[in-house]
Design an enzyme around this catalytic site. Structure first.
Site, short mmCIF file in Angstrom:
data_model
loop_
_atom_site.label_atom_id
_atom_site.label_comp_id
_atom_site.label_asym_id
_atom_site.label_seq_id
_atom_site.Cartn_x
_atom_site.Cartn_y
_atom_site.Cartn_z
N TYR A 151 0.85 -1.19 0.00
CA TYR A 151 0.00 0.00 0.00
C TYR A 151 0.88 1.23 0.00
O TYR A 151 1.84 1.32 0.78
CB TYR A 151 -0.90 0.01 1.24
CG TYR A 151 -1.80 1.21 1.33
CD1 TYR A 151 -2.85 1.40 0.42
CD2 TYR A 151 -1.62 2.18 2.32
CE1 TYR A 151 -3.67 2.51 0.50
CE2 TYR A 151 -2.44 3.30 2.41
CZ TYR A 151 -3.48 3.46 1.49
OH TYR A 151 -4.30 4.56 1.58
N ASP A 246 9.37 2.96 -0.03
CA ASP A 246 8.34 3.61 0.77
C ASP A 246 8.53 3.21 2.24
O ASP A 246 8.26 2.08 2.63
CB ASP A 246 6.96 3.19 0.25
CG ASP A 246 5.80 3.84 1.00
OD1 ASP A 246 6.06 4.54 2.00
OD2 ASP A 246 4.65 3.64 0.58
N LYS A 275 3.83 8.98 8.93
CA LYS A 275 3.57 8.38 10.24
C LYS A 275 4.51 8.88 11.34
O LYS A 275 4.35 10.00 11.80
CB LYS A 275 3.52 6.86 10.11
CG LYS A 275 2.39 6.45 9.14
CD LYS A 275 1.97 5.02 9.13
CE LYS A 275 0.68 4.82 8.36
NZ LYS A 275 0.78 4.32 7.00
C1 PLP Z 1 0.16 4.75 5.64
C2 PLP Z 1 0.95 4.49 4.42
C3 PLP Z 1 0.90 5.33 3.30
C4 PLP Z 1 -0.08 6.46 3.18
O1 PLP Z 1 0.11 7.45 4.13
P1 PLP Z 1 -1.11 8.46 4.47
O2 PLP Z 1 -0.49 9.45 5.40
O3 PLP Z 1 -2.18 7.61 5.10
O4 PLP Z 1 -1.55 9.06 3.19
C5 PLP Z 1 1.79 5.10 2.27
N1 PLP Z 1 2.66 4.09 2.31
C6 PLP Z 1 2.72 3.25 3.36
C7 PLP Z 1 3.73 2.15 3.36
C8 PLP Z 1 1.86 3.40 4.44
O5 PLP Z 1 1.91 2.54 5.45
#
Ligand code: PLP
Length: 437
Positions: A151, A246, A275
């Site tokens: 994701y 990511d 995060k």
């Molecule tokens: C949470 C998450 C996102 C998206 O971040 P948001 O602040 O919710 O838009 C993207 N990549 C990873 C790996 C994530 O865990």
């Protein structure tokens, strides 16, 4: 709050949820919060402190969601709250550069040296979306490769899902995503280097970038096989494509330098953060090779902007969080993670519930099936109904797990012996509930 009967507590929350659904789609601001996959009424949180959240009905829970990762230090850490209050007293948003942003960029760079330059945004979604745009601009190519089950936020290109087959052209993963947007996304099975090599052999000159979670944790935790990320580096470099790692979830959580701090030896071109970097405030970032970052406006031709980007409150929360997140914090979270994994395994084994505890650094999740779990197809082949029973039994005992079988369980440095004890006490009953349909 005054004592309320169990029925009474349910009514407060049920009424609120009913009203919420009248005025907000599904009653929630982000889908997973709606308890769709476990059923029932979500906890509406009134406040949180350390390892605990308290619902609007006054019930307290040991929290294993931690805001889906940001609360590395626990909720409402006094020094983080003070930093935010301090910043707030000096103004909520300026739409102008600040010294604190520069300081935070320095902190990021010192922890993750491949982030030679950093651009701050408000969400992980923006960070990955910008990374993709940058990769396309840098390479002059359109296609991107992502892995099934990874994701990267909810931008169109990254909501493509795999059709049938190991490696396939993406199909829109959401209504409202055009075939064109999804069609430039190639989806490959996670941990499947052979499939990826075939994709590059066929379409290598069209691929702008491979994007991967540093260690996937959004299909449950599925660690990269040893050498997998380094192999992505080699393959992309050979074909003139970029590698985007990511770290929105893993960054500053699994180690001071994120997953790259644990699994180094290769250098991605671009890295995304979110995060923990915002310590619970809306802050995320994109970092990487300076020559690529210099393609961003106002220096270069790739447009990217944000009214609230680098917001001073968010920056203050991020700076305070990272300042406090020292080796002792990571050692505590690592130790608590091992402790909890062992307790969960004991309880599920004792109740004869098939399970597999999957880890990546201090991140872990529990699959309700036997292992191994190497990819999304494996992750999906679990007993979600057993998880739902387990989840609700834990919740009834005052432990709030992520309300989905496909999420990591998040700990914090504030999870002390008392909080851990409450979790451990709740596990045997929940394991028995999982065993009996
Ligand atoms: C949470 C998450 C996102 C998206 O971040 P948001 O602040 O919710 O838009 C993207 N990549 C990873 C790996 C994530 O865990």
């Amino acid at each position: 709050m005054a004592e309320v009967t169990h029925n009474g507590t349910e009514n407060v929350t049920d009424d609120l949820f009913a009203h919420a659904r009248e005025v907000i789609p599904g009653g929630v601001s982000s889908p997973v919060r709606g308890y769709g996959s476990v059923g029932g009424t979500p906890v509406f949180v009134a406040s949180a402190s350390g390892p605990y959240t308290t619902g609007v009905d006054g019930r307290e829970y040991v929290d294993l969601v931690c805001s889906w990762g940001p609360a590395l230090l626990g909720h409402a850490h006094p020094e983080v709250v003070e930093a935010v209050q301090d910043a707030a007293s000096r103004g909520l948003s300026f739409g102008a550069p600040t010294a604190a942003e520069v300081e935070l960029a320095d902190v990021v760079r010192s922890r993750v040296p491949v982030a030679e330059q950093v651009r701050f945004v408000s969400t992980g979604t923006e960070a990955t979306m910008t990374a993709i745009r940058l990769a396309r601009a840098a390479t002059g190519r359109d296609a991107i490769v992502k892995f099934a089950g990874c994701y990267h936020g909810h931008s169109d290109a990254l909501l493509a899902e795999a059709g049938s087959g190991v490696a396939t052209q993406g199909l829109p993963g959401s209504a409202g995503v055009t075939k064109a947007a999804a069609g430039d996304t190639i989806v490959v099975g996670y941990n499947d280097l052979d499939a990826l090599e075939r994709v590059f052999a066929e379409a290598g000159d069209r691929i702008a970038a491979v994007i991967t979670e540093a260690a996937p944790a959004n299909m449950g935790v599925v660690a990269p096989q040893p050498g997998f990320n380094a192999a992505l580096r080699d393959l992309t470099a050979r074909h003139g494509a970029l590698l985007i790692v990511d770290e929105v979830l893993t960054g500053f959580r699994v180690s001071p330098g994120g997953w790259l701090g644990l699994d180094g030896g290769y250098a991605p071109d671009l890295v995304t953060f979110g995060k923990v970097i915002g310590g619970g405030m809306p802050l995320a970032a994109l970092g990487g090779r300076a020559d690529l970052m210099q393609l961003l406006a106002p220096v270069g031709p790739v447009y990217q902007a944000g009214t609230l980007s680098g917001n001073p409150l968010a920056t203050a929360a991020g700076l305070a969080t990272l300042r406090l997140a020292d080796d002792a914090v990571y050692a505590t979270v690592d130790a608590r993670s091992l402790e909890l994994q062992a307790a969960v395994a004991d309880a599920l084994t004792a109740a004869s519930v098939p399970h597999h505890i999957s880890t990546a650094g201090n991140l872990f999740s529990v699959f309700f099936r036997e292992g191994p779990v190497a990819n999304y197809a494996d992750a999906k082949a679990q007993d979600q109904a057993a998880f739902a029973r387990f989840f609700h039994a834990m919740l009834d005992s005052g432990v709030a797990l992520p309300p989905s079988a496909f999420e990591a369980w998040f700990l914090s440095a504030a999870h002390d012996d008392v909080a851990m004890g409450r979790i451990v006490e709740a596990l045997p009953g929940a394991a028995r509930a999982a065993a009996h349909s």
